[in-house]
Design a protein around this motif. Structure first.
Motif, short mmCIF file in Angstrom:
data_model
loop_
_atom_site.label_atom_id
_atom_site.label_comp_id
_atom_site.label_asym_id
_atom_site.label_seq_id
_atom_site.Cartn_x
_atom_site.Cartn_y
_atom_site.Cartn_z
N GLY A 245 -4.87 0.78 3.05
CA GLY A 245 -3.72 1.39 3.71
C GLY A 245 -3.83 2.40 4.44
N ASP A 246 -2.97 3.50 4.65
CA ASP A 246 -3.02 4.59 5.57
C ASP A 246 -3.71 5.71 4.91
N THR A 247 -4.52 5.27 4.00
CA THR A 247 -5.10 6.43 3.18
C THR A 247 -6.39 7.01 3.87
N THR B 287 0.90 -1.53 0.05
CA THR B 287 0.01 -0.20 -0.12
C THR B 287 0.72 1.35 -0.02
N HIS B 288 1.74 1.37 0.73
CA HIS B 288 2.92 2.16 0.87
C HIS B 288 4.27 1.87 1.40
N ARG B 289 5.24 2.69 1.50
CA ARG B 289 6.66 2.56 1.75
C ARG B 289 7.09 2.67 3.32
N HIS B 290 6.07 2.79 4.23
CA HIS B 290 6.53 3.27 5.42
C HIS B 290 6.94 1.88 6.12
N MET B 291 7.85 2.39 6.94
CA MET B 291 8.70 1.00 7.71
C MET B 291 7.61 0.12 8.64
N ASP B 292 6.66 0.65 8.89
CA ASP B 292 5.89 -0.34 9.71
C ASP B 292 5.10 -1.26 8.86
N HIS B 293 4.80 -0.97 7.41
CA HIS B 293 4.17 -1.80 6.43
C HIS B 293 5.31 -2.79 5.86
N ILE B 294 6.61 -2.63 5.86
CA ILE B 294 7.60 -3.44 5.25
C ILE B 294 8.86 -4.07 6.19
N GLY C 61 -1.06 11.38 -0.76
CA GLY C 61 -1.20 11.98 0.38
C GLY C 61 -0.42 11.67 1.46
N HIS C 62 -0.76 10.57 2.07
CA HIS C 62 -0.17 10.10 3.00
C HIS C 62 1.34 9.78 2.58
N THR C 63 1.44 9.31 1.64
CA THR C 63 2.80 9.08 1.11
C THR C 63 2.61 9.44 -0.47
ZN LIG Z 1 1.96 4.90 6.97
#
Ligand SMILES: [Zn+2]
Ligand SMILES: [Zn+2]
Length: 213
Positions: free
Chosen positions: A138-140, A62-69, A121-123
Motif C-alpha cells: 500500500g502507501d506504507t 490497503t487503505h481508504r484514500h481516494m486514489d485507491h478507491i 501511520g499513512h492512515t
Molecule cells: Zn494513500
C-alpha cells in the motif's frame, strides 16, 4: 505485461490506474484459479478484464484514500464479492466492508494464504498483505522511504510500523507498493540504516526519504 511476479503457486499482476498512477494488484492461485483484487483505484473495466478466467473471491483494501478507491463502488457491484478492510479505515467506506481485517488475520483463496499486517501511520487503518516473499505494501513503504504522513505523530507511527513489522522480514522480501515499481527489502534496510544514523528534527513528517531527509 502486467505480471510482476510468478512462481509455481501464484501470480501477481499490477495495473497502474487513475490520475495518481495508483497500483491495483491481482493475486491468482495458479492451482485453483481463485483470485483477489487489492485496491480499486480507477477504471473498473480494466481490472475486471484482468480477472477474466479467474474466480475473484475478495476485494482487499490497503487503505481508504481516494486514489485507491475510485473504482470501488463499481467493482463491488459488478463482482458481487466481499470487500475487506481494516476497521480504522472502514468508516470512510459506504456501504461498509463485509469483512473487517485485523493484524495477524489470514485470507485464504485456493492454496494461497495472505497474511494481514496492520501498519498504521499513512492512515490509521493502513494494511500490508504478505504471502511468501511477496509484500503488497500500500502507501506504507516505497522504494527509498515511508509513505507520506500528515503529522510528526503519524510519522513516528509509520516508523514504528515499518521497523517492527516490515524491516524484520527476510532480506529477499519483494515489496510491491501502492504507487510505482517494486523494491527489495534488503535495499530498504540498508537505506534505513543510513537514515537512522543521522539526527532528524522532532517535527519530521510529510514526504520523507531515507537518504535525503
Ligand atoms: Zn494513500
Ligand atoms: Zn496512494
Amino acid at each position: 505485461m502486467t505480471v510482476v511476479a510468478k512462481d509455481e503457486s501464484l501470480e501477481i499482476q499490477r495495473l497502474e490506474l487513475g490520475a495518481f498512477g495508483t497500483n491495483a494488484y491481482i493475486i491468482t492461485c495458479l492451482k485453483s484459479g481463485d483470485s483477489v483484487v487489492i485496491d480499486a483505484p480507477a477504471e473498473a473495466d480494466k481490472i475486471i478484464k484482468r480477472l477474466e478466467g479467474t474466480h475473484p473471491r475478495y476485494i482487499l483494501l490497503t487503505h481508504r484514500h481516494m486514489d485507491h478507491i475510485g473504482a470501488l463502488s463499481e467493482l463491488r457491484s459488478r463482482l458481487q464479492i466481499p470487500l475487506a478492510a481494516h476497521p480504522a479505515d472502514a468508516s470512510a467506506l459506504s456501504p461498509a466492508p463485509e469483512i473487517l481485517l485485523n493484524d495477524g488475520d489470514i485470507i485464504s483463496f485456493g492454496k494461497v494464504r495472505l497474511e494481514v499486517m496492520h501498519t498504521p501511520g499513512h492512515t490509521p487503518g493502513s494494511l500490508c498483505f504478505k504471502t511468501g516473499k511477496y509484500l503488497i505494501s500500500g502507501d506504507t513503504i516505497f522504494p527509498g522511504g515511508p509513505g507520506k504522513t500528515g503529522s510528526p505523530a503519524d510519522f513516528q507511527e509509520i516508523l514504528k510500523s515499518i521497523t517492527s513489522k516490515i524491516l524484520t522480514l527476510d532480506d529477499d522480501t519483494e515489496i510491491y507498493p501502492g504507487h510505482g515499481d517494486k523494491t527489495v527489502l534488503k535495499k530498504e534496510k540498508e537505506e534505513f540504516v543510513i537514515f537512522s544514523s543521522r539526527q532528524h528534527p522532532t517535527d519530521l513528517c510529510g514526504d520523507v526519504l531515507w537518504l535525503s531527509s
